[in-house]
Design a protein around this motif. Sequence first.
Motif, mmCIF file in Angstrom:
data_model
loop_
_atom_site.group_PDB
_atom_site.id
_atom_site.type_symbol
_atom_site.label_atom_id
_atom_site.label_comp_id
_atom_site.label_asym_id
_atom_site.label_seq_id
_atom_site.Cartn_x
_atom_site.Cartn_y
_atom_site.Cartn_z
ATOM 1 N N ILE A 113 37.403 52.925 25.911
ATOM 2 C CA ILE A 113 38.414 51.860 26.009
ATOM 3 C C ILE A 113 38.098 50.885 27.149
ATOM 4 O O ILE A 113 38.820 49.908 27.337
ATOM 5 N N TRP A 114 37.030 51.169 27.930
ATOM 6 C CA TRP A 114 36.581 50.188 28.920
ATOM 7 C C TRP A 114 36.110 48.948 28.161
ATOM 8 O O TRP A 114 35.453 49.058 27.121
ATOM 9 N N LYS A 115 36.426 47.810 28.683
ATOM 10 C CA LYS A 115 36.108 46.566 27.975
ATOM 11 C C LYS A 115 34.806 45.937 28.461
ATOM 12 O O LYS A 115 34.519 44.783 28.149
ATOM 13 N N VAL A 116 34.028 46.704 29.206
ATOM 14 C CA VAL A 116 32.768 46.172 29.735
ATOM 15 C C VAL A 116 31.652 47.184 29.504
ATOM 16 O O VAL A 116 31.903 48.384 29.385
ATOM 17 N N HIS B 278 28.491 62.186 39.587
ATOM 18 C CA HIS B 278 28.551 61.306 38.423
ATOM 19 C C HIS B 278 29.120 59.956 38.844
ATOM 20 O O HIS B 278 30.183 59.886 39.452
ATOM 21 N N VAL B 279 28.383 58.885 38.537
ATOM 22 C CA VAL B 279 28.778 57.530 38.931
ATOM 23 C C VAL B 279 28.722 56.634 37.699
ATOM 24 O O VAL B 279 27.717 56.616 36.987
ATOM 25 N N VAL B 280 29.810 55.909 37.448
ATOM 26 C CA VAL B 280 29.841 54.946 36.350
ATOM 27 C C VAL B 280 29.605 53.559 36.937
ATOM 28 O O VAL B 280 30.345 53.119 37.827
ATOM 29 N N VAL B 281 28.567 52.870 36.445
ATOM 30 C CA VAL B 281 28.156 51.588 37.012
ATOM 31 C C VAL B 281 28.419 50.481 35.993
ATOM 32 O O VAL B 281 28.104 50.627 34.811
ATOM 33 N N SER B 282 28.995 49.381 36.450
ATOM 34 C CA SER B 282 29.219 48.232 35.580
ATOM 35 C C SER B 282 29.130 46.950 36.399
ATOM 36 O O SER B 282 29.117 46.988 37.627
ATOM 37 N N ASN C 169 41.494 47.966 35.165
ATOM 38 C CA ASN C 169 41.025 47.099 36.250
ATOM 39 C C ASN C 169 39.551 46.733 36.144
ATOM 40 O O ASN C 169 39.108 45.752 36.744
ATOM 41 N N ILE C 170 38.792 47.525 35.400
ATOM 42 C CA ILE C 170 37.342 47.414 35.446
ATOM 43 C C ILE C 170 36.838 46.073 34.925
ATOM 44 O O ILE C 170 35.859 45.522 35.452
ATOM 45 N N GLU C 171 37.484 45.512 33.898
ATOM 46 C CA GLU C 171 37.016 44.244 33.349
ATOM 47 C C GLU C 171 37.094 43.143 34.398
ATOM 48 O O GLU C 171 36.136 42.377 34.591
ATOM 49 N N ALA C 172 38.219 43.070 35.104
ATOM 50 C CA ALA C 172 38.386 42.035 36.127
ATOM 51 C C ALA C 172 37.448 42.266 37.309
ATOM 52 O O ALA C 172 36.807 41.331 37.800
ATOM 53 N N VAL D 160 48.523 41.835 38.169
ATOM 54 C CA VAL D 160 48.909 41.430 39.525
ATOM 55 C C VAL D 160 47.988 42.087 40.552
ATOM 56 O O VAL D 160 47.494 41.435 41.485
ATOM 57 N N VAL D 161 47.753 43.383 40.378
ATOM 58 C CA VAL D 161 46.897 44.125 41.319
ATOM 59 C C VAL D 161 45.472 43.584 41.277
ATOM 60 O O VAL D 161 44.845 43.365 42.327
ATOM 61 N N ASN D 162 44.946 43.354 40.088
ATOM 62 C CA ASN D 162 43.588 42.816 39.965
ATOM 63 C C ASN D 162 43.462 41.478 40.673
ATOM 64 O O ASN D 162 42.476 41.225 41.396
ATOM 65 N N THR D 163 44.455 40.614 40.492
ATOM 66 C CA THR D 163 44.422 39.283 41.118
ATOM 67 C C THR D 163 44.428 39.397 42.632
ATOM 68 O O THR D 163 43.647 38.722 43.321
#
Length: 306
Positions: free
Chosen positions: A38-41, A56-60, A84-87, A291-294
């Motif tokens: 469901i991650w958008k990136v 384990h590290v997820v990199v984007s 939050n990951i997309e922003a 709001v948090v992402n911004t």
Amino acid sequence: MVSCKKDYLKYTKKPEYITSPSQENKPYFDAYDATLKIWKVPYEELYIPTTYGTAHVVVSGPESGEPLVLLHGMNASSTMWYPNIEALSQEYRVFAIDFILEPGKSYKTNDIENVTQIAAWYQEILNKLKLESYHIIGASRGGWLAVNLALNHQDRIKSMTLLSPAQTFIWIRPSADLLKNIIYALSSKEKQMEQNLKSMSSNVDNINKTYLEQYYIGVEKDSINKFVMDMQPFSKKDFESLKMPVLVLIGDDDMINNDKTLVMARKLIPYGQGDKIENAGHFLSVDQPEVVNTKILEFLNSVTNQ
């Protein structure tokens, strides 16, 4: 898949505990993978050998972006960043690390005896990733771990964002929600988790169901480790020693923090600032992601452009 630095290619091979998981771990790993979908990136998963086991590290995000390290909350794993990951990964190279003592895809092979060793474990990962400078975001317990890391190794940290950090500025205060959690501890696991979520989130229905399924499996698998009791609020001297800009965000319906947290952040940390997110509980990054992402990105950009 996100492009991966040549230096990291050696970390992309999946270890045997992932390719041939135990009967106990397989349901959780399957649920973890479902949440990643469901991650958008695009993303890459790294498995980094360390003194205490595999990290384990997820990199984007773009390779050219400034490094941004994410430390998740208790039992949440790196997948908690799905809103939050997309922003965050539009401009930043994001590294989300699974805490080795909790459910996730990191795998412990040697005992960790104290919180100093936890900081050393994170530092070992950052060294192998060759991150000479980076921003860091910690949520809840991850906020406490971020401050602990900074107090031991702060020279490389360009900025720190703390999302309702647990036991960091103030003790977790008694509340009606906390009392309900204690009462429900004597009830069924379903009731326990339902009450826990309601006390932590202002809008439980907003939490993605795929992530919730993973979270439930993780909590049943391993809910508490021995270092929970070692988490105590940091001292005035500790906060005054932080050299980097620090942003603290809490929810207006936060059972872990209150206005005192923000006052301390602004008063004690030399470059500290704090803000309250409306209509948000402890899980503010899920309750009010836009709001948090911004606010996070405005803060990061202000540090980058200094």
